[in-house]
Design a protein around this motif. Sequence first.
Motif, PDB file in Angstrom:
ATOM      1  N   GLN A 264      28.498  16.391  14.274  1.00  0.00           N
ATOM      2  CA  GLN A 264      27.947  16.804  12.988  1.00  0.00           C
ATOM      3  C   GLN A 264      26.857  17.834  13.224  1.00  0.00           C
ATOM      4  O   GLN A 264      25.980  17.662  14.067  1.00  0.00           O
ATOM      5  N   LYS A 266      23.788  19.851  11.468  1.00  0.00           N
ATOM      6  CA  LYS A 266      22.893  19.726  10.324  1.00  0.00           C
ATOM      7  C   LYS A 266      21.979  20.939  10.225  1.00  0.00           C
ATOM      8  O   LYS A 266      21.558  21.509  11.222  1.00  0.00           O
ATOM      9  N   ASN A 267      21.652  21.293   8.978  1.00  0.00           N
ATOM     10  CA  ASN A 267      20.779  22.435   8.729  1.00  0.00           C
ATOM     11  C   ASN A 267      19.318  22.077   8.970  1.00  0.00           C
ATOM     12  O   ASN A 267      18.468  22.946   9.085  1.00  0.00           O
ATOM     13  N   GLN A 268      19.029  20.771   9.044  1.00  0.00           N
ATOM     14  CA  GLN A 268      17.663  20.303   9.276  1.00  0.00           C
ATOM     15  C   GLN A 268      16.721  20.700   8.140  1.00  0.00           C
ATOM     16  O   GLN A 268      15.560  20.999   8.359  1.00  0.00           O
ATOM     17  N   GLY A 315      20.198  15.115   5.640  1.00  0.00           N
ATOM     18  CA  GLY A 315      20.264  16.339   6.437  1.00  0.00           C
ATOM     19  C   GLY A 315      19.157  16.513   7.453  1.00  0.00           C
ATOM     20  O   GLY A 315      18.986  17.597   8.000  1.00  0.00           O
TER      21      GLY A 315
END
Length: 358
Positions: A264, A266-268, A315
């Motif tokens: 996965q 994630k954009n954080q 996220g």
Amino acid sequence: MIDWLNIEVPLKHRPIEQGRRLVIDHEGEVTSEFVQFRGVERTFDDEGSYTSKVAVSSISNAYTDEVVGVFDVEMGMASGISIRGNPCKYLQGHNIFGVSCIKTLAFGVVADVLPKLGFSDFEVSQALRAVEQGAYRVTKIDITKMFDLGSDQAVREYLQMMPHVVSARGDRCEFCKNTFYVGKHSGLWSLKMYNKYLEITSKSKAHRLPDFLPKEDFERFALGKVRVELVLQKQILNRLDLMNPILLQEKIDELFDEFTGRIQMKNQVISELDYLELGATYQATVANWRAGKNLKSMMKREAFYRHRRKLLPLGIDISKPPIRVEDRVAIVYPMKTLMPKEVVDIPKDLQRYLLKVA
């Protein structure tokens, strides 16, 4: 393409000469004994000095014994041949690109290797018939694809940021020596991503292109591309009931998509609405995380993992450092565009260096 293949071919034969490695304790007792695989070399004498090797060994196990008959094995005969190696590199002289046909690769390696080990024409034909019919098994396979990110710098930045944005179900992620790994030492499956251009232009002899290949053309082809390799070990192939090469061949692309889909990215970044709906305690955690503080050292273990579970669906992974705002666009963009840019076409001037599918 298939970048590595371990196969076991049932074949009744007198065991080939091979070494053994002994482990002896302080009292002189042999505690374990290992077969040393026989290395077989392929030299492109008329084209260059490049050589590549595969490891070969005579074996007798439950699978090969059943196929050829236990009685024959008891008469001092081995019941199978194990071949391990990079078939594309062995047959083509390179693994920049190649084919994804298990039968083509297995057939080519068996046909070249067995005569070099002194097998008779009859024995070679028996082994090749087994390969042709799919009457052998695969105990390890590396499935490889390449994706175009446009430039060498984009590939380097992409790989360096992967540890900060990727998580996998229970598998360790790490960046080491210009390669990003998921489940590096797993006995089931692993994934690695690296800069193929950087590899073939390094000073390492193991990755040096052979003399007969047009070096500049191959480097140009690899430039700006990230290599993704899925490694499936014997245990996972057995669990999936895919050690049969015919069944495995039908699932090559499906397996690659399934296992790479387990990671996965994630954009954080958390939406403002989600942030406002969090309680004050979780908001404080997010604020400290954004500030770059080491939450693991600040929080009790139970609280840290409780907050991590709460924030992951939104996220944010507080076990990874936040990405600077100025870096987010550069990282998110290639992640979203990686899959549609799979490299599937080989330039016409390089197609003569591609193994033909049987």
